[in-house]
Design a protein around this motif. Structure first.
Motif, PDB file in Angstrom:
ATOM      1  N   LEU A   1       0.822  -1.208   0.000  1.00  0.00           N
ATOM      2  CA  LEU A   1       0.000   0.000   0.000  1.00  0.00           C
ATOM      3  C   LEU A   1       0.853   1.254   0.000  1.00  0.00           C
ATOM      4  O   LEU A   1       1.953   1.278   0.549  1.00  0.00           O
ATOM      5  CB  LEU A   1      -0.901   0.030   1.241  1.00  0.00           C
ATOM      6  N   LYS A   2       0.313   2.297  -0.580  1.00  0.00           N
ATOM      7  CA  LYS A   2       0.895   3.623  -0.447  1.00  0.00           C
ATOM      8  C   LYS A   2       0.357   4.217   0.851  1.00  0.00           C
ATOM      9  O   LYS A   2      -0.731   3.837   1.300  1.00  0.00           O
ATOM     10  CB  LYS A   2       0.490   4.495  -1.635  1.00  0.00           C
ATOM     11  N   PRO A   3       1.074   5.137   1.467  1.00  0.00           N
ATOM     12  CA  PRO A   3       0.618   5.699   2.746  1.00  0.00           C
ATOM     13  C   PRO A   3      -0.793   6.290   2.701  1.00  0.00           C
ATOM     14  O   PRO A   3      -1.529   6.197   3.681  1.00  0.00           O
ATOM     15  CB  PRO A   3       1.652   6.776   3.056  1.00  0.00           C
ATOM     16  N   ASP A   4      -1.187   6.851   1.564  1.00  0.00           N
ATOM     17  CA  ASP A   4      -2.526   7.440   1.487  1.00  0.00           C
ATOM     18  C   ASP A   4      -3.627   6.382   1.384  1.00  0.00           C
ATOM     19  O   ASP A   4      -4.805   6.707   1.507  1.00  0.00           O
ATOM     20  CB  ASP A   4      -2.622   8.441   0.332  1.00  0.00           C
TER      21      ASP A   4
ATOM     22  N   GLU B   1       1.497  -2.710   4.333  1.00  0.00           N
ATOM     23  CA  GLU B   1       0.891  -3.858   3.656  1.00  0.00           C
ATOM     24  C   GLU B   1      -0.494  -4.088   4.231  1.00  0.00           C
ATOM     25  O   GLU B   1      -0.733  -3.818   5.414  1.00  0.00           O
ATOM     26  CB  GLU B   1       1.709  -5.135   3.887  1.00  0.00           C
ATOM     27  N   LYS B   2      -1.382  -4.601   3.403  1.00  0.00           N
ATOM     28  CA  LYS B   2      -2.692  -5.040   3.876  1.00  0.00           C
ATOM     29  C   LYS B   2      -2.759  -6.546   3.683  1.00  0.00           C
ATOM     30  O   LYS B   2      -2.598  -7.051   2.577  1.00  0.00           O
ATOM     31  CB  LYS B   2      -3.823  -4.362   3.103  1.00  0.00           C
ATOM     32  N   HIS B   3      -2.966  -7.269   4.774  1.00  0.00           N
ATOM     33  CA  HIS B   3      -3.075  -8.717   4.745  1.00  0.00           C
ATOM     34  C   HIS B   3      -4.555  -9.080   4.876  1.00  0.00           C
ATOM     35  O   HIS B   3      -5.209  -8.674   5.835  1.00  0.00           O
ATOM     36  CB  HIS B   3      -2.292  -9.333   5.898  1.00  0.00           C
ATOM     37  N   THR B   4      -5.047  -9.848   3.930  1.00  0.00           N
ATOM     38  CA  THR B   4      -6.453 -10.248   3.924  1.00  0.00           C
ATOM     39  C   THR B   4      -6.537 -11.767   3.872  1.00  0.00           C
ATOM     40  O   THR B   4      -5.891 -12.391   3.033  1.00  0.00           O
ATOM     41  CB  THR B   4      -7.188  -9.646   2.715  1.00  0.00           C
ATOM     42  N   ALA B   5      -7.326 -12.339   4.762  1.00  0.00           N
ATOM     43  CA  ALA B   5      -7.502 -13.789   4.821  1.00  0.00           C
ATOM     44  C   ALA B   5      -8.981 -14.127   4.679  1.00  0.00           C
ATOM     45  O   ALA B   5      -9.835 -13.463   5.263  1.00  0.00           O
ATOM     46  CB  ALA B   5      -6.971 -14.337   6.137  1.00  0.00           C
ATOM     47  N   LYS B   6      -9.234 -15.142   3.886  1.00  0.00           N
ATOM     48  CA  LYS B   6     -10.592 -15.657   3.742  1.00  0.00           C
ATOM     49  C   LYS B   6     -10.514 -17.169   3.805  1.00  0.00           C
ATOM     50  O   LYS B   6      -9.821 -17.801   3.019  1.00  0.00           O
ATOM     51  CB  LYS B   6     -11.193 -15.231   2.402  1.00  0.00           C
ATOM     52  N   GLY B   7     -11.235 -17.730   4.741  1.00  0.00           N
ATOM     53  CA  GLY B   7     -11.232 -19.175   4.895  1.00  0.00           C
ATOM     54  C   GLY B   7     -12.515 -19.629   5.553  1.00  0.00           C
ATOM     55  O   GLY B   7     -13.420 -18.844   5.812  1.00  0.00           O
ATOM     56  N   LYS B   8     -12.555 -20.927   5.826  1.00  0.00           N
ATOM     57  CA  LYS B   8     -13.749 -21.498   6.422  1.00  0.00           C
ATOM     58  C   LYS B   8     -13.974 -20.994   7.850  1.00  0.00           C
ATOM     59  O   LYS B   8     -15.083 -20.745   8.265  1.00  0.00           O
ATOM     60  CB  LYS B   8     -13.623 -23.015   6.417  1.00  0.00           C
TER      61      LYS B   8
ATOM     62  N   GLY C   1     -10.866 -11.830   7.522  1.00  0.00           N
ATOM     63  CA  GLY C   1     -10.518 -10.532   8.072  1.00  0.00           C
ATOM     64  C   GLY C   1      -9.300  -9.931   7.419  1.00  0.00           C
ATOM     65  O   GLY C   1      -8.651 -10.542   6.579  1.00  0.00           O
ATOM     66  N   SER C   2      -9.013  -8.701   7.839  1.00  0.00           N
ATOM     67  CA  SER C   2      -7.871  -7.960   7.311  1.00  0.00           C
ATOM     68  C   SER C   2      -7.098  -7.347   8.460  1.00  0.00           C
ATOM     69  O   SER C   2      -7.632  -7.109   9.537  1.00  0.00           O
ATOM     70  CB  SER C   2      -8.347  -6.838   6.390  1.00  0.00           C
ATOM     71  N   LYS C   3      -5.829  -7.097   8.190  1.00  0.00           N
ATOM     72  CA  LYS C   3      -4.991  -6.356   9.131  1.00  0.00           C
ATOM     73  C   LYS C   3      -3.997  -5.550   8.315  1.00  0.00           C
ATOM     74  O   LYS C   3      -3.705  -5.860   7.160  1.00  0.00           O
ATOM     75  CB  LYS C   3      -4.275  -7.280  10.104  1.00  0.00           C
ATOM     76  N   TYR C   4      -3.492  -4.492   8.919  1.00  0.00           N
ATOM     77  CA  TYR C   4      -2.489  -3.647   8.290  1.00  0.00           C
ATOM     78  C   TYR C   4      -1.156  -3.894   8.985  1.00  0.00           C
ATOM     79  O   TYR C   4      -1.094  -3.969  10.205  1.00  0.00           O
ATOM     80  CB  TYR C   4      -2.884  -2.177   8.388  1.00  0.00           C
ATOM     81  N   VAL C   5      -0.111  -4.029   8.182  1.00  0.00           N
ATOM     82  CA  VAL C   5       1.219  -4.301   8.715  1.00  0.00           C
ATOM     83  C   VAL C   5       2.154  -3.173   8.310  1.00  0.00           C
ATOM     84  O   VAL C   5       2.249  -2.826   7.136  1.00  0.00           O
ATOM     85  CB  VAL C   5       1.761  -5.649   8.186  1.00  0.00           C
TER      86      VAL C   5
END
Length: 115
Positions: free
Chosen positions: A29-32, A55-62, A66-70
């Motif tokens: 990701l860019k800062p903006d 970075e944006k981490h996105t997980a999709k599973g059973k 969710g998402s988190k920012y790193v």
């Protein structure tokens, strides 16, 4: 007979592993592109750090979605990652312990010496 048993076992395990797979994506990701709550939480926690890769981490599973920012940066010449929820809550902090400000390696050595 052994080959048939091994083949059946392999098919069974490959099927069960595919059911448990998690779709995990990492996006630079860019800062903006980072939510203001996340940037504010980071700035409060690390006021002296200016050079950050997001970075944006996105997980999709059973069982998990969710998402988190790193935030990835260097502190005292060590690579550090700090993780935040979408609303800016601090999740995890890599390479340093928040309470003691020790590096991860020295914490491991300290814990091993206690055993």
């Amino acid at each position: 007979m052994k080959t048939i048993f091994m083949l059946i076992t392999l098919i069974f395990f490959s099927g069960s592993v595919s059911l448990a797979q998690l779709n995990y994506k990492v996006k630079q990701l860019k800062p903006d592109q980072v939510p203001s709550e996340v940037k504010a939480s980071f700035a409060e926690k690390f006021p002296d750090i200016k050079l950050v890769k997001w970075e944006k981490h996105t997980a999709k599973g059973k069982r998990f979605k969710g998402s988190k920012y790193v935030a990835r940066f260097f502190e005292d010449k060590l690579p550090v990652r700090s993780r935040f929820s979408v609303n800016g809550n601090d999740l995890l902090f890599g390479k340093k312990d928040q309470a003691t400000s020790q590096t991860g390696e020295s914490l491991c050595q300290e814990k091993l010496s206690e055993i």
